[in-house]
Design an enzyme around this catalytic site. Structure first.
Site, PDB file in Angstrom:
ATOM      1  N   LYS A 173       0.932  -1.153  -0.019  1.00 60.47           N
ATOM      2  CA  LYS A 173       0.092  -0.136  -0.132  1.00 60.47           C
ATOM      3  C   LYS A 173       0.815   1.351  -0.031  1.00 60.47           C
ATOM      4  O   LYS A 173       1.438   1.590   1.078  1.00 60.47           O
ATOM      5  CB  LYS A 173      -0.845   0.034   1.301  1.00 60.47           C
ATOM      6  CG  LYS A 173      -2.162   0.681   1.199  1.00 60.47           C
ATOM      7  CD  LYS A 173      -2.078   2.199   0.849  1.00 60.47           C
ATOM      8  CE  LYS A 173      -1.705   2.927   2.023  1.00 60.47           C
ATOM      9  NZ  LYS A 173      -1.177   4.327   1.828  1.00 60.47           N
ATOM     10  N   GLU A 221      -0.265   7.535  -1.184  1.00 65.12           N
ATOM     11  CA  GLU A 221      -1.496   7.952  -2.186  1.00 65.12           C
ATOM     12  C   GLU A 221      -0.788   9.119  -3.077  1.00 65.12           C
ATOM     13  O   GLU A 221      -1.447   9.464  -4.081  1.00 65.12           O
ATOM     14  CB  GLU A 221      -2.839   8.252  -1.539  1.00 65.12           C
ATOM     15  CG  GLU A 221      -2.900   9.090  -0.546  1.00 65.12           C
ATOM     16  CD  GLU A 221      -2.530   8.753   0.854  1.00 65.12           C
ATOM     17  OE1 GLU A 221      -1.526   7.716   1.093  1.00 65.12           O
ATOM     18  OE2 GLU A 221      -3.240   9.199   1.821  1.00 65.12           O
ATOM     19  N   SER A 279       5.220   8.113   9.749  1.00 63.38           N
ATOM     20  CA  SER A 279       5.279   9.120  10.890  1.00 63.38           C
ATOM     21  C   SER A 279       5.173   8.247  12.252  1.00 63.38           C
ATOM     22  O   SER A 279       4.395   7.482  12.301  1.00 63.38           O
ATOM     23  CB  SER A 279       4.130  10.273  10.602  1.00 63.38           C
ATOM     24  OG  SER A 279       3.177   9.612  10.688  1.00 63.38           O
ATOM     25  N   CYS A 320      13.724  10.843   6.428  1.00 63.42           N
ATOM     26  CA  CYS A 320      13.849  10.365   7.909  1.00 63.42           C
ATOM     27  C   CYS A 320      15.158  10.458   8.489  1.00 63.42           C
ATOM     28  O   CYS A 320      15.269  10.303   9.491  1.00 63.42           O
ATOM     29  CB  CYS A 320      13.403   8.806   7.980  1.00 63.42           C
ATOM     30  SG  CYS A 320      14.494   7.821   7.104  1.00 63.42           S
TER      31      CYS A 320
HETATM   32  P1  NAD Z   1       2.533   9.153   7.096  1.00 67.11           P
HETATM   33  O1  NAD Z   1       2.508   8.540   8.451  1.00 67.11           O
HETATM   34  O2  NAD Z   1       1.416  10.133   7.027  1.00 67.11           O
HETATM   35  O3  NAD Z   1       1.760   8.127   6.090  1.00 67.11           O
HETATM   36  C1  NAD Z   1       2.673   6.776   5.942  1.00 67.11           C
HETATM   37  C2  NAD Z   1       1.655   6.036   5.279  1.00 67.11           C
HETATM   38  O4  NAD Z   1       0.538   5.645   6.323  1.00 67.11           O
HETATM   39  C3  NAD Z   1       1.136   6.152   3.933  1.00 67.11           C
HETATM   40  O5  NAD Z   1       1.040   5.055   3.117  1.00 67.11           O
HETATM   41  C4  NAD Z   1      -0.448   6.776   4.298  1.00 67.11           C
HETATM   42  O6  NAD Z   1      -1.278   6.645   3.364  1.00 67.11           O
HETATM   43  C5  NAD Z   1      -0.787   5.789   5.566  1.00 67.11           C
HETATM   44  N1  NAD Z   1      -1.490   6.720   6.613  1.00 67.11           N
HETATM   45  C6  NAD Z   1      -1.480   7.978   6.709  1.00 67.11           C
HETATM   46  N2  NAD Z   1      -2.400   8.039   7.645  1.00 67.11           N
HETATM   47  C7  NAD Z   1      -2.850   7.136   8.351  1.00 67.11           C
HETATM   48  C8  NAD Z   1      -3.789   6.741   9.243  1.00 67.11           C
HETATM   49  N3  NAD Z   1      -4.335   7.726  10.058  1.00 67.11           N
HETATM   50  N4  NAD Z   1      -4.103   5.592   9.276  1.00 67.11           N
HETATM   51  C9  NAD Z   1      -3.669   4.604   8.616  1.00 67.11           C
HETATM   52  N5  NAD Z   1      -2.676   4.906   7.484  1.00 67.11           N
HETATM   53  C10 NAD Z   1      -2.064   6.153   7.446  1.00 67.11           C
HETATM   54  O7  NAD Z   1       3.969   9.547   6.806  1.00 67.11           O
HETATM   55  P2  NAD Z   1       4.440  10.338   5.529  1.00 67.11           P
HETATM   56  O8  NAD Z   1       3.874  11.831   5.640  1.00 67.11           O
HETATM   57  O9  NAD Z   1       3.780   9.690   4.225  1.00 67.11           O
HETATM   58  O10 NAD Z   1       5.804  10.288   5.453  1.00 67.11           O
HETATM   59  C11 NAD Z   1       6.713  10.933   6.239  1.00 67.11           C
HETATM   60  C12 NAD Z   1       6.880  10.683   7.526  1.00 67.11           C
HETATM   61  O11 NAD Z   1       7.735   9.300   7.313  1.00 67.11           O
HETATM   62  C13 NAD Z   1       7.891  11.340   8.492  1.00 67.11           C
HETATM   63  O12 NAD Z   1       7.547  11.138   9.858  1.00 67.11           O
HETATM   64  C14 NAD Z   1       9.390  10.758   8.381  1.00 67.11           C
HETATM   65  O13 NAD Z   1      10.305  10.755   9.262  1.00 67.11           O
HETATM   66  C15 NAD Z   1       8.783   9.201   8.228  1.00 67.11           C
HETATM   67  N6  NAD Z   1       9.688   8.092   7.532  1.00 67.11           N
HETATM   68  C16 NAD Z   1      10.282   7.427   8.291  1.00 67.11           C
HETATM   69  C17 NAD Z   1      11.409   6.619   7.718  1.00 67.11           C
HETATM   70  C18 NAD Z   1      12.272   5.785   8.954  1.00 67.11           C
HETATM   71  O14 NAD Z   1      12.884   5.092   8.352  1.00 67.11           O
HETATM   72  N7  NAD Z   1      12.159   5.665  10.077  1.00 67.11           N
HETATM   73  C19 NAD Z   1      11.653   6.649   6.568  1.00 67.11           C
HETATM   74  C20 NAD Z   1      10.888   7.330   5.790  1.00 67.11           C
HETATM   75  C21 NAD Z   1       9.962   8.418   6.401  1.00 67.11           C
END
Ligand code: NAD
Length: 500
Positions: free
Chosen positions: A175, A178, A228, A283
């Site tokens: 998944k 989006e 996140s 990240c």
């Molecule tokens: P996000 O958490 O908003 O989204 C990540 C995924 O979760 C997406 O596929 C999204 O569709 C889904 N999602 C979002 N909200 C959701 C919910 N309420 N319920 C279920 N699924 C949901 O993150 P983002 O904005 O796409 O990416 C940025 C974040 O990712 C930053 O916090 C960054 O630090 C983190 N990140 C971490 C790493 C790591 O290795 N630790 C690597 C890359 C990015």
């Protein structure tokens, strides 16, 4: 003109969603919507999991060597189509061409690692654990695994997961975010072209509805998540409650400690790339500097000079150093955090707000910002900004610097810049962070090491790729065997067998 709508990828082909929900995908460099994505619903997820479930027995019984050959062919196709994948990454995320190319390369290295799976799946064997008794262990796949990925690495982060899972004999439902689903759908086509049987890899772009469908589906055995921290925690708790194995990598606030003995020009060069590369949407971005003692004033000056020289523009233009942010609301959020830093009394040494790129006024650009004299109580310190904002804190000595980092709830990455082996060793030993750089600003491990943080940057036990990835996507079985000769004497005993 109506925009094209991306399909889902289920059972080896593009399929329309059974529902009608869609979302716009933007090109952040122009600020214009370029296409739409289907948002998979629960029924779509059920179809994808059913396809993955049906494909599992055949794929599990395909020998690791044959699976590895499909991966090798997939790697070759990824390389042959690298231009297209780099373009899709830059178009939907906004990364510069060179940054997109670098992250593609790091992802391809995971395929390369996973191609060694016949070696990685070897178990252990001990002869004569008892008289005439041998013991060996096997690593076997789990079944259907799911991956949920963030927007900031459209190619690399999915590649942290599915090549390893599939090499181990699992089937997979991805998944992707989006906001950036095109690259994942293209990788699915290439994997099929490489010889992957239908149903082994499925892609369901979507939002929370698709995620929840995966987290609660009884046939999904394991969930890998990167995103996140609040969502990582939700994924971990929900999937674990539904009996699944989970690795959920969360957000970050990565600190670099700069000691007064460091080479400050070398350090400033390294920090500028780590802070502002990919517009800070990494990240592993260094978003916080802890300048120790006399390092502070000259370092801030060098950082400001270098930040002034960063060329911001569309990622696909050759001389661009830094592209736009992902969306207009995200830029708004980062700007508000900069406002809060000013009102809370931090010193704004360089202000990136209000930047306009001629001819691209509607793009989601923000220039590099630099704060000095930040304290740990300020919002800009407490929040993961995820934008081109570098903040500098001051510390009197290495003990204070280590204390600041260990008190921070995140623990993804960190770095120290020093010429002292003693300081470096002390830092490596005492710091409570999963990935550490010594005179290396973004300590991103190679595919054959694992990648992952500590504390609020990881929910679960095992990191992605490397042997931890193999362990996550397999379960071990221990077999104890005895082959008595026909004429051998035996007796009954009700006590604990000691096999001696
Ligand atoms: P996000 O958490 O908003 O989204 C990540 C995924 O979760 C997406 O596929 C999204 O569709 C889904 N999602 C979002 N909200 C959701 C919910 N309420 N319920 C279920 N699924 C949901 O993150 P983002 O904005 O796409 O990416 C940025 C974040 O990712 C930053 O916090 C960054 O630090 C983190 N990140 C971490 C790493 C790591 O290795 N630790 C690597 C890359 C990015």
């Amino acid at each position: 003109m109506s925009q094209p709508v991306l399909s889902l990828w289920i059972n080896g082909k593009a399929q329309a969603s059974t529902g009608s929900r869609t979302a716009e995908i933007f090109n952040p460099a122009t600020g214009k919507a370029i296409r739409r994505t289907s948002l998979a619903n629960k029924q779509d997820v059920d179809l994808a999991v059913a396809a993955a479930s049906a494909a599992f027995p055949g794929w599990r019984d395909t020998t690791p060597l044959r699976r590895a050959r499909v991966l090798t062919r997939f790697r070759e196709l990824m390389e042959a189509h690298s231009g297209e994948l780099i373009h899709l990454t830059s178009e939907e995320h906004g990364k510069t061409h060179s940054d997109a190319a670098g992250s593609l390369q790091r992802g391809i290295e995971v395929i390369e690692f996973a191609s060694g799976v016949p070696h990685l799946l070897k178990g252990e064997k001990a002869e004569d654990v008892g008289r005439g008794v041998d013991c060996h262990s096997l690593l076997q796949p789990l079944g259907v695994c799911a991956g949920i990925t963030p927007f900031n690495f459209p190619v690399m982060v999915p590649l942290w997961m599915f090549p390893v899972a599939i090499a181990c004999g699992n089937t997979f439902v991805l998944k992707p975010s989006e906001k950036v689903p095109s690259a994942s759908l293209r990788m699915a086509e290439l994997f099929r072209e490489a010889g992957l049987p239908d149903g082994v890899f499925n892609v369901v772009p979507g939002d929370k509805e698709a995620v929840d469908g995966l987290l609660t589906h009884p046939e999904v055995r394991a969930v890998s998540f990167v995103g996140s921290t609040p969502v990582a925690k939700y994924i971990y708790e929900t999937a674990a409650r539904h009996g699944k194995r989970v690795q959920a990598l969360g957000g970050a606030k990565n600190h670099a400690v700069v000691m007064p003995d460091a080479d400050l020009d070398f350090t400033a060069d390294a920090l500028i790339g780590a802070a502002y590369g990919s517009a800070g949407e990494r990240c592993m971005a260094i978003s916080t500097v802890v300048a120790v003692g006399a390092a502070g004033d000259p370092l801030v000056e060098k950082l400001r000079d270098r930040a002034d020289r960063i060329k911001v523009g569309p990622g696909e233009e050759k001389d661009t150093d830094m592209g736009p942010l992902i969306t207009a609301p995200h830029r708004e959020r980062v700007q508000k955090l900069i406002d809060s830093g000013v009102s809370e009394g931090a010193k704004l040494v360089r202000d990136g707000r209000g930047l306009k790129i001629p001819g691209k006024e509607t793009g989601f650009y923000l220039g590099p910002s630099l704060f000095d004299k930040v304290s740990t109580t300020m919002e800009i310190y407490k929040e993961e900004i995820f934008g081109p904002v570098l903040i500098v804190l001051r510390a009197n000595n290495i003990d204070e610097a280590i204390r600041i980092i260990n008190n921070n709830p995140y623990g993804n990455g960190t770095a120290i810049f020093t010429r002292s082996g003693a300081h470096a060793r002390r830092f490596e030993h005492d710091i409570e962070v999963g990935m550490v750089g010594i005179n290396v600003p973004i300590p991103v491990p190679m595919a054959f090491f694992s990648f992952g943080g500590w504390k609020a940057s990881l929910f679960g036990d095992l990191h992605v790729h490397g042997m931890e990835g193999v362990n996550f996507y397999t379960r071990s079985k221990v077999v104890t065997s005895r082959w008595p000769a026909v004429e051998e004497e035996s007796s009954t005993s009700l006590s604990m067998p000691t096999l001696g």
